[in-house]
Scaffold this active site. Sequence first.
Site, PDB file in Angstrom:
ATOM      1  N   HIS A 285      -2.298  10.539   5.779  1.00 12.04           N
ATOM      2  CA  HIS A 285      -3.335   9.508   5.881  1.00 12.04           C
ATOM      3  C   HIS A 285      -2.960   8.430   6.893  1.00 12.04           C
ATOM      4  O   HIS A 285      -3.845   7.922   7.607  1.00 12.04           O
ATOM      5  CB  HIS A 285      -3.729   8.982   4.492  1.00 12.04           C
ATOM      6  CG  HIS A 285      -3.264   7.640   4.084  1.00 12.04           C
ATOM      7  ND1 HIS A 285      -2.039   7.426   3.496  1.00 12.04           N
ATOM      8  CD2 HIS A 285      -3.869   6.423   4.138  1.00 12.04           C
ATOM      9  CE1 HIS A 285      -1.915   6.147   3.206  1.00 12.04           C
ATOM     10  NE2 HIS A 285      -3.012   5.504   3.585  1.00 12.04           N
TER      11      HIS A 285
ATOM     12  N   LEU B  22       0.850  -1.182   0.000  1.00  8.91           N
ATOM     13  CA  LEU B  22       0.000   0.000   0.000  1.00  8.91           C
ATOM     14  C   LEU B  22       0.891   1.239   0.000  1.00  8.91           C
ATOM     15  O   LEU B  22       2.101   1.145   0.209  1.00  8.91           O
ATOM     16  CB  LEU B  22      -0.915  -0.004   1.233  1.00  8.91           C
ATOM     17  CG  LEU B  22      -1.859  -1.202   1.346  1.00  8.91           C
ATOM     18  CD1 LEU B  22      -2.622  -1.156   2.659  1.00  8.91           C
ATOM     19  CD2 LEU B  22      -2.815  -1.251   0.162  1.00  8.91           C
ATOM     20  N   SER B  23       0.292   2.402  -0.224  1.00 12.91           N
ATOM     21  CA  SER B  23       1.131   3.602  -0.264  1.00 12.91           C
ATOM     22  C   SER B  23       1.860   3.814   1.052  1.00 12.91           C
ATOM     23  O   SER B  23       3.003   4.276   1.077  1.00 12.91           O
ATOM     24  CB  SER B  23       0.306   4.837  -0.632  1.00 12.91           C
ATOM     25  OG  SER B  23      -0.762   5.019   0.266  1.00 12.91           O
ATOM     26  N   GLU B  24       1.208   3.452   2.198  1.00 15.54           N
ATOM     27  CA  GLU B  24       1.899   3.489   3.488  1.00 15.54           C
ATOM     28  C   GLU B  24       1.389   2.387   4.413  1.00 15.54           C
ATOM     29  O   GLU B  24       0.221   1.990   4.333  1.00 15.54           O
ATOM     30  CB  GLU B  24       1.728   4.840   4.195  1.00 15.54           C
ATOM     31  CG  GLU B  24       2.637   5.935   3.698  1.00 15.54           C
ATOM     32  CD  GLU B  24       1.906   6.997   2.926  1.00 15.54           C
ATOM     33  OE1 GLU B  24       2.571   7.903   2.402  1.00 15.54           O
ATOM     34  OE2 GLU B  24       0.675   6.922   2.824  1.00 15.54           O
ATOM     35  N   THR B  25       2.306   1.931   5.263  1.00 19.03           N
ATOM     36  CA  THR B  25       1.995   1.003   6.344  1.00 19.03           C
ATOM     37  C   THR B  25       2.533   1.621   7.628  1.00 19.03           C
ATOM     38  O   THR B  25       3.659   2.139   7.648  1.00 19.03           O
ATOM     39  CB  THR B  25       2.644  -0.366   6.107  1.00 19.03           C
ATOM     40  OG1 THR B  25       2.081  -0.946   4.918  1.00 19.03           O
ATOM     41  CG2 THR B  25       2.400  -1.304   7.280  1.00 19.03           C
TER      42      THR B  25
END
Length: 301
Positions: A77, A45-48
């Site tokens: 986010h 994902l774009s961030e974890t």
Amino acid sequence: MMPRRFVTLDVFTTTRHAGNPLAVVLDSEGLDAAAMQAIAREFNLSETVFVSAPAAPAHRAALRIFTPSRELPFAGHPTVGTAVLLALRDAAEGRAEDVILLEEPVGLVPCAVSVAGPQVGHAIFTLPRLPQELEPPAALPLIAGVLGLDRREIGFDRHVPSVVSAGVAFTFVPVSSLEALERVHLETTLWSQAIRPADQPNAYAYCRQTRDAGHDFHARMFAPAMGVREDPATGSAVAAFADVIMRFEKPGDGEHRFTIEQGYEMGRPSQITLELTVSAGALVSARIGGSAVMISEGVLL
């Protein structure tokens, strides 16, 4: 590796399968940076986010944030989504608080939180660092070229490209119309020359026209160097966008609120709120807000 709980959420939306997906690993004690990076690559994902116990007992948690390719000092986010998740967990345990303090590498981030249901909540956080302009942008034809646009489609009103950071840096690219912004296609061969700064070559393209009435700007964010070709919602960019608004919109003293829509071209519409406090013509504080909804729970084995 010991089993570790995780939750996924969609952030900057109240609708499942919209907004920006986020993975939050709740039991991250004992994981080093290499292990966190590997898990973030696995989620893709774009961030974890990795949650651990805070350094100060009065704080709610410490966060580390990873894209599929690197760690970030701060991101919007992940902050909103994790704040909502912690608020939901606290409410379920009968110990809800209105404000929680999150430790991030960029600094302490205060988050006002509210719960709208067993799996939905809202958070708004105060920027730990006000945005600042960094370096001059690249030449206009170069910026236009890597976005697949004509140079005449860059800029509107007083808006011109700029390079700004509130913890994560972006080249901000004003686009003359929604139609032009929707047909952006990346030409990444010259990306590192066109998009600055060199260590964070992220592009945030925006226009004044919007898909939904009542919103103020439509935006798209591209970060191929971080393994994120396009991001559905980017709070760290909106944080830096506060400087863009101050410079080109010149809001007067007082409180101001803007809604930025993003992710529509990806089929993941997102809405991010930006609140500014202006005094004596200067930005004195800014806040990023949005909702999040839980999607899944599981265990990393």
